[in-house]
Write an enzyme that holds these catalytic residues in place. Structure first.
Site, PDB file in Angstrom:
ATOM      1  N   LYS A  24       0.865  -1.189   0.000  1.00 29.74           N
ATOM      2  CA  LYS A  24       0.000   0.000   0.000  1.00 29.74           C
ATOM      3  C   LYS A  24       0.897   1.233   0.000  1.00 29.74           C
ATOM      4  O   LYS A  24       1.459   1.615   1.018  1.00 29.74           O
ATOM      5  CB  LYS A  24      -0.881  -0.019   1.268  1.00 29.74           C
ATOM      6  CG  LYS A  24      -2.220   0.669   1.125  1.00 29.74           C
ATOM      7  CD  LYS A  24      -2.157   2.152   0.849  1.00 29.74           C
ATOM      8  CE  LYS A  24      -2.064   2.988   2.099  1.00 29.74           C
ATOM      9  NZ  LYS A  24      -1.882   4.432   1.818  1.00 29.74           N
ATOM     10  N   GLY A  62       6.287   4.648   8.714  1.00 32.14           N
ATOM     11  CA  GLY A  62       5.482   5.865   8.742  1.00 32.14           C
ATOM     12  C   GLY A  62       5.539   6.500  10.112  1.00 32.14           C
ATOM     13  O   GLY A  62       6.520   6.330  10.849  1.00 32.14           O
ATOM     14  N   SER A  63       4.469   7.189  10.466  1.00 33.36           N
ATOM     15  CA  SER A  63       4.487   7.966  11.705  1.00 33.36           C
ATOM     16  C   SER A  63       4.343   7.058  12.928  1.00 33.36           C
ATOM     17  O   SER A  63       3.752   5.966  12.854  1.00 33.36           O
ATOM     18  CB  SER A  63       3.357   8.990  11.685  1.00 33.36           C
ATOM     19  OG  SER A  63       2.121   8.318  11.626  1.00 33.36           O
ATOM     20  N   THR A  64       4.848   7.542  14.045  1.00 30.99           N
ATOM     21  CA  THR A  64       4.746   6.780  15.294  1.00 30.99           C
ATOM     22  C   THR A  64       3.284   6.611  15.703  1.00 30.99           C
ATOM     23  O   THR A  64       2.890   5.549  16.193  1.00 30.99           O
ATOM     24  CB  THR A  64       5.586   7.473  16.389  1.00 30.99           C
ATOM     25  OG1 THR A  64       6.966   7.412  15.974  1.00 30.99           O
ATOM     26  CG2 THR A  64       5.457   6.785  17.731  1.00 30.99           C
ATOM     27  N   GLY A  78       1.820   3.894  13.646  1.00 34.52           N
ATOM     28  CA  GLY A  78       2.521   2.674  14.071  1.00 34.52           C
ATOM     29  C   GLY A  78       1.935   2.110  15.354  1.00 34.52           C
ATOM     30  O   GLY A  78       1.752   0.900  15.495  1.00 34.52           O
ATOM     31  N   GLU A 135       8.856   0.657  11.350  1.00 35.73           N
ATOM     32  CA  GLU A 135       9.952   1.628  11.200  1.00 35.73           C
ATOM     33  C   GLU A 135       9.292   2.997  11.297  1.00 35.73           C
ATOM     34  O   GLU A 135       8.594   3.418  10.368  1.00 35.73           O
ATOM     35  CB  GLU A 135      10.656   1.397   9.854  1.00 35.73           C
ATOM     36  CG  GLU A 135      12.050   1.955   9.818  1.00 35.73           C
ATOM     37  CD  GLU A 135      12.080   3.376   9.328  1.00 35.73           C
ATOM     38  OE1 GLU A 135      11.972   4.288  10.184  1.00 35.73           O
ATOM     39  OE2 GLU A 135      12.184   3.578   8.111  1.00 35.73           O
ATOM     40  N   CYS A 161      13.101   9.957   8.026  1.00 36.81           N
ATOM     41  CA  CYS A 161      12.834   9.498   9.398  1.00 36.81           C
ATOM     42  C   CYS A 161      14.081   9.596  10.257  1.00 36.81           C
ATOM     43  O   CYS A 161      13.989   9.847  11.454  1.00 36.81           O
ATOM     44  CB  CYS A 161      12.291   8.072   9.381  1.00 36.81           C
ATOM     45  SG  CYS A 161      13.234   6.965   8.346  1.00 36.81           S
ATOM     46  N   GLU A 219       9.000  15.341  15.990  1.00 32.20           N
ATOM     47  CA  GLU A 219       9.481  15.174  14.618  1.00 32.20           C
ATOM     48  C   GLU A 219       8.780  16.195  13.715  1.00 32.20           C
ATOM     49  O   GLU A 219       7.553  16.193  13.624  1.00 32.20           O
ATOM     50  CB  GLU A 219       9.165  13.745  14.143  1.00 32.20           C
ATOM     51  CG  GLU A 219       9.717  13.449  12.769  1.00 32.20           C
ATOM     52  CD  GLU A 219       9.432  12.007  12.320  1.00 32.20           C
ATOM     53  OE1 GLU A 219       8.278  11.555  12.453  1.00 32.20           O
ATOM     54  OE2 GLU A 219      10.364  11.363  11.826  1.00 32.20           O
TER      55      GLU A 219
HETATM   56  P1  NDP Z   1       1.355   8.107   8.119  1.00 32.20           P
HETATM   57  O1  NDP Z   1       2.006   7.318   9.179  1.00 32.20           O
HETATM   58  O2  NDP Z   1      -0.062   8.468   8.293  1.00 32.20           O
HETATM   59  O3  NDP Z   1       1.489   7.352   6.705  1.00 32.20           O
HETATM   60  C1  NDP Z   1       2.311   6.242   6.418  1.00 32.20           C
HETATM   61  C2  NDP Z   1       1.516   5.199   5.620  1.00 32.20           C
HETATM   62  O4  NDP Z   1       0.496   4.621   6.429  1.00 32.20           O
HETATM   63  C3  NDP Z   1       0.783   5.766   4.409  1.00 32.20           C
HETATM   64  O5  NDP Z   1       0.749   4.809   3.384  1.00 32.20           O
HETATM   65  C4  NDP Z   1      -0.600   6.010   4.982  1.00 32.20           C
HETATM   66  O6  NDP Z   1      -1.601   6.168   4.019  1.00 32.20           O
HETATM   67  C5  NDP Z   1      -0.793   4.775   5.822  1.00 32.20           C
HETATM   68  N1  NDP Z   1      -1.792   4.894   6.874  1.00 32.20           N
HETATM   69  C6  NDP Z   1      -2.369   6.010   7.389  1.00 32.20           C
HETATM   70  N2  NDP Z   1      -3.244   5.686   8.367  1.00 32.20           N
HETATM   71  C7  NDP Z   1      -3.214   4.332   8.478  1.00 32.20           C
HETATM   72  C8  NDP Z   1      -3.886   3.391   9.326  1.00 32.20           C
HETATM   73  N3  NDP Z   1      -4.743   3.765  10.257  1.00 32.20           N
HETATM   74  N4  NDP Z   1      -3.625   2.078   9.176  1.00 32.20           N
HETATM   75  C9  NDP Z   1      -2.725   1.670   8.261  1.00 32.20           C
HETATM   76  N5  NDP Z   1      -2.064   2.507   7.427  1.00 32.20           N
HETATM   77  C10 NDP Z   1      -2.290   3.829   7.538  1.00 32.20           C
HETATM   78  O7  NDP Z   1       2.187   9.401   7.853  1.00 32.20           O
HETATM   79  P2  NDP Z   1       1.635  10.748   7.194  1.00 32.20           P
HETATM   80  O8  NDP Z   1       1.812  10.649   5.763  1.00 32.20           O
HETATM   81  O9  NDP Z   1       0.259  11.100   7.659  1.00 32.20           O
HETATM   82  O10 NDP Z   1       2.624  11.808   7.824  1.00 32.20           O
HETATM   83  C11 NDP Z   1       2.362  12.330   9.142  1.00 32.20           C
HETATM   84  C12 NDP Z   1       3.642  12.510   9.893  1.00 32.20           C
HETATM   85  O11 NDP Z   1       4.261  11.251  10.047  1.00 32.20           O
HETATM   86  C13 NDP Z   1       4.694  13.348   9.203  1.00 32.20           C
HETATM   87  O12 NDP Z   1       4.534  14.697   9.459  1.00 32.20           O
HETATM   88  C14 NDP Z   1       5.949  12.804   9.763  1.00 32.20           C
HETATM   89  O13 NDP Z   1       6.256  13.443  10.973  1.00 32.20           O
HETATM   90  C15 NDP Z   1       5.654  11.364  10.024  1.00 32.20           C
HETATM   91  N6  NDP Z   1       6.169  10.444   8.996  1.00 32.20           N
HETATM   92  C16 NDP Z   1       7.233   9.694   9.324  1.00 32.20           C
HETATM   93  C17 NDP Z   1       7.760   8.834   8.411  1.00 32.20           C
HETATM   94  C18 NDP Z   1       8.932   7.999   8.734  1.00 32.20           C
HETATM   95  O14 NDP Z   1       9.518   7.369   7.859  1.00 32.20           O
HETATM   96  N7  NDP Z   1       9.312   7.947   9.994  1.00 32.20           N
HETATM   97  C19 NDP Z   1       7.242   8.715   7.051  1.00 32.20           C
HETATM   98  C20 NDP Z   1       6.067   9.525   6.804  1.00 32.20           C
HETATM   99  C21 NDP Z   1       5.591  10.355   7.757  1.00 32.20           C
HETATM  100  P3  NDP Z   1      -1.854   7.687   3.483  1.00 32.20           P
HETATM  101  O15 NDP Z   1      -0.666   8.059   2.717  1.00 32.20           O
HETATM  102  O16 NDP Z   1      -3.008   7.611   2.633  1.00 32.20           O
HETATM  103  O17 NDP Z   1      -2.080   8.515   4.706  1.00 32.20           O
END
Ligand code: NDP
Length: 506
Positions: free
Chosen positions: A211, A263-265, A268, A285, A319, A417
């Site tokens: 996804k 993705g975000s904490t 996660g 991660e 990240c 972050e």
């Molecule tokens: P998210 O954690 O929301 O997104 C990461 C992935 O998870 C995307 O594919 C997202 O889909 C998907 N997702 C969102 N909600 C859910 C859920 N409930 N269950 C399963 N999957 C889900 O990050 P954001 O893009 O919203 O960014 C928000 C903040 O997160 C940023 O400002 C940053 O601080 C942090 N971030 C950190 C990252 C890292 O590598 N550590 C990477 C990205 C963001 P969709 O894209 O449609 O939301």
């Protein structure tokens, strides 16, 4: 690059590049040089619309929902993308489930051939992929071209090598695939994250449902085209585009055996809760607030490059970004002065220009988040400085690289972050103080240490609560080197032998 004056009798020009009226010409490196535009011109055709990639074919979304993917540097709509529903996810999981036993039963060297072909084809189409990544995500073309796409190919090459050697990776054990893997990736390194997740899973005999993030689906979908080209058996990799709902549907699907999430904490933690009472395995991660520590005995110019690389690479959407800078008090003034000069030479703007250093912020939403932190930082920290070079384009989402100095550990900008080109600068006096301040964070993803003393390097690396510690360097990646965090930065590793472990049952 165009210099305007030459010869021994030249004097300072408007841009102050060359001095030396009475003697030999002297280059003045404190002033800007003009670059001629260098736009990338490789074609990367984008279809008007894309479906999901399920069972080897591109298919329309079952419920017919769609959304647009937009270029963050021009705000133009690039394509209409299928918005995944529970039904789409169920179809993808079913395809992956059906394909898995046959894929796992293939001899390792046969699976390796497919993975190797993916890597080769990625290399052959590298320029097209780089253009697409930059258009969809906003990152500078020189980063997509030199980092994202080569590293993605390298991950497929590396894991192709493991596919027929798994019995040596886990000596004396019989590694078995986990089954169907649900893999959810963010928008900061779209293709690279796809490769980090798919390559080890495939090598170990698993099948996948990927996804991609809502704002950056295009390179993952183009990867689907490569799977078709190289004849990857249908169902081995399925790609469901969409928003968080599709991600949640994947996490909650009963036939998914493993979830890998970057993705975000916050998200996660939600995924950890959702999978807690199930037999799914999980790797996370997550975010970070990594420390970049500069000692007084470091090579200062090299360290300043490391600061730039640590926080302004990919607009700070990293990240493991070195977003907290700790400078030894005795050199703080010097480091900040040099940092300002170096930041003055960063070129912010059109990411398709090969000279651009800092591209567009990935989305309007992320820009709003960064602006909120900038406002908060201006109230908290005594000093704020931003690079103020070239004018920003009129359209698109832009944020100039900046730093706050005099930051205290309690400040929001030192704790949370930001995920943008914003650095928090703090000082320290002793190695012990540096360690305790660096470790004073709920995160534990990465750190950088700059010193010319070997013993100090080992002492610091041992004491830092971070999954990765870079010494006299920053943001170095290799598929053979495991990456991942501690504490709220998640658990599990990607890359190397440790990364394979998450994709096998032994
Ligand atoms: P998210 O954690 O929301 O997104 C990461 C992935 O998870 C995307 O594919 C997202 O889909 C998907 N997702 C969102 N909600 C859910 C859920 N409930 N269950 C399963 N999957 C889900 O990050 P954001 O893009 O919203 O960014 C928000 C903040 O997160 C940023 O400002 C940053 O601080 C942090 N971030 C950190 C990252 C890292 O590598 N550590 C990477 C990205 C963001 P969709 O894209 O449609 O939301």
């Amino acid at each position: 690059m165009s210099a305007t004056a030459t010869g021994e009798t030249s004097k300072q020009t408007d841009t102050g590049r060359l001095t030396g009226l009475d003697g030999p010409a002297v280059l003045d490196f404190t002033q800007g040089w003009d670059y001629a535009p260098a736009p990338e011109s490789a074609p990367a055709p984008i279809a008007d619309s894309y479906g999901h990639f399920i069972n080897g074919a591109f298919v329309d979304p079952i419920e017919g929902e769609r959304f647009d993917t937009v270029s963050p540097s021009t705000e133009e709509t690039l394509s209409s993308i299928a918005n995944g529903s529970e039904a789409d996810v169920a179809a993808a999981v079913a395809a992956a489930g059906e394909a898995q036993p046959t894929w796992a039963a293939l001899p390792g060297k046969e699976r390796a051939k497919y993975i190797f072909r993916i890597a080769r084809r990625l290399q052959e189409r590298a320029r097209e992929f780089a253009v697409l990544e930059t258009m969809d995500g906003g990152k500078p073309i020189k980063e997509s071209r030199d980092v994202d796409i080569p590293l993605a190919a390298a991950h497929f090459f590396y894991h192709a090598g493991w596919a027929d050697k798994l019995q040596y990776a886990f000596a004396g054990r019989t590694p078995k695939p986990v089954g169907v893997c649900g893999q959810i990736i963010p928008w900061n390194f779209p293709l690279m994250m796809a490769a980090w997740k798919l390559a080890p899973a495939l090598a170990c005999g698993n099948t996948c449902v990927l996804k991609p993030a809502e704002t950056t689906p295009l390179t993952a979908l183009r990867l689907g085209e490569i799977f078709q080209e190289i004849g990857l058996p249908p169902g081995v990799v399925n790609i469901v585009t969409g928003d968080g709902r599709a991600g949640a549907a994947l996490v909650n699907h009963k036939d998914v055996n493993k979830i890998a999430f970057t993705g975000s904490t916050d998200v996660g933690k939600r995924i950890a809760k959702a999978t807690a009472a199930t037999d799914k395995t999980l790797t996370l991660e997550l975010g970070g607030k990594s420390a970049n520590i500069i000692f007084e005995d470091a090579s200062i110019d090299q360290a300043v490059e490391g600061i730039i690389q640590g926080i302004y690479f990919n607009q700070g959407h990293v990240c493991c970004a070195g977003s907290r800078l700790f400078v030894q008090e005795s050199i703080a003034e010097q480091v900040i002065a040099k940092l300002k000069i170096r930041m003055g030479s960063l070129r912010v703007g059109d990411p398709m220009d090969k000279n651009t250093d800092v591209g567009a912020i990935n989305s309007r939403q992320q820009l709003d988040t960064i602006v909120k932190y900038l406002d908060k930082g201006r109230k908290e920290a005594p000093e704020f400085w931003e690079s103020n070079g070239s004018p920003l384009p009129e359209r698109g989402y832009w944020c100039r690289p900046s730093f706050f100095s005099g930051v205290q550990p309690s400040h929001t900008i030192a704790r949370e972050e930001i995920f943008g080109p914003v650095l928090a600068v703090m000082t320290f006096r002793t190695p012990d103080e540096a360690l305790s301040r660096a470790n004073n964070t709920p995160y534990g993803l990465a750190a950088g240490v700059w010193t010319d003393k070997g013993s100090k390097i080992f002492e610091m690396a041992r004491g830092l609560d971070a999954g990765v510690v870079w010494l006299n360097s920053y943001n170095k990646f290799d598929p053979a080197s495991p990456f991942g965090g501690f504490k709220e930065s998640g658990f599990g590793r990607e890359g190397g032998l440790q990364g394979l472990r998450a994709y096998v049952k032994i």
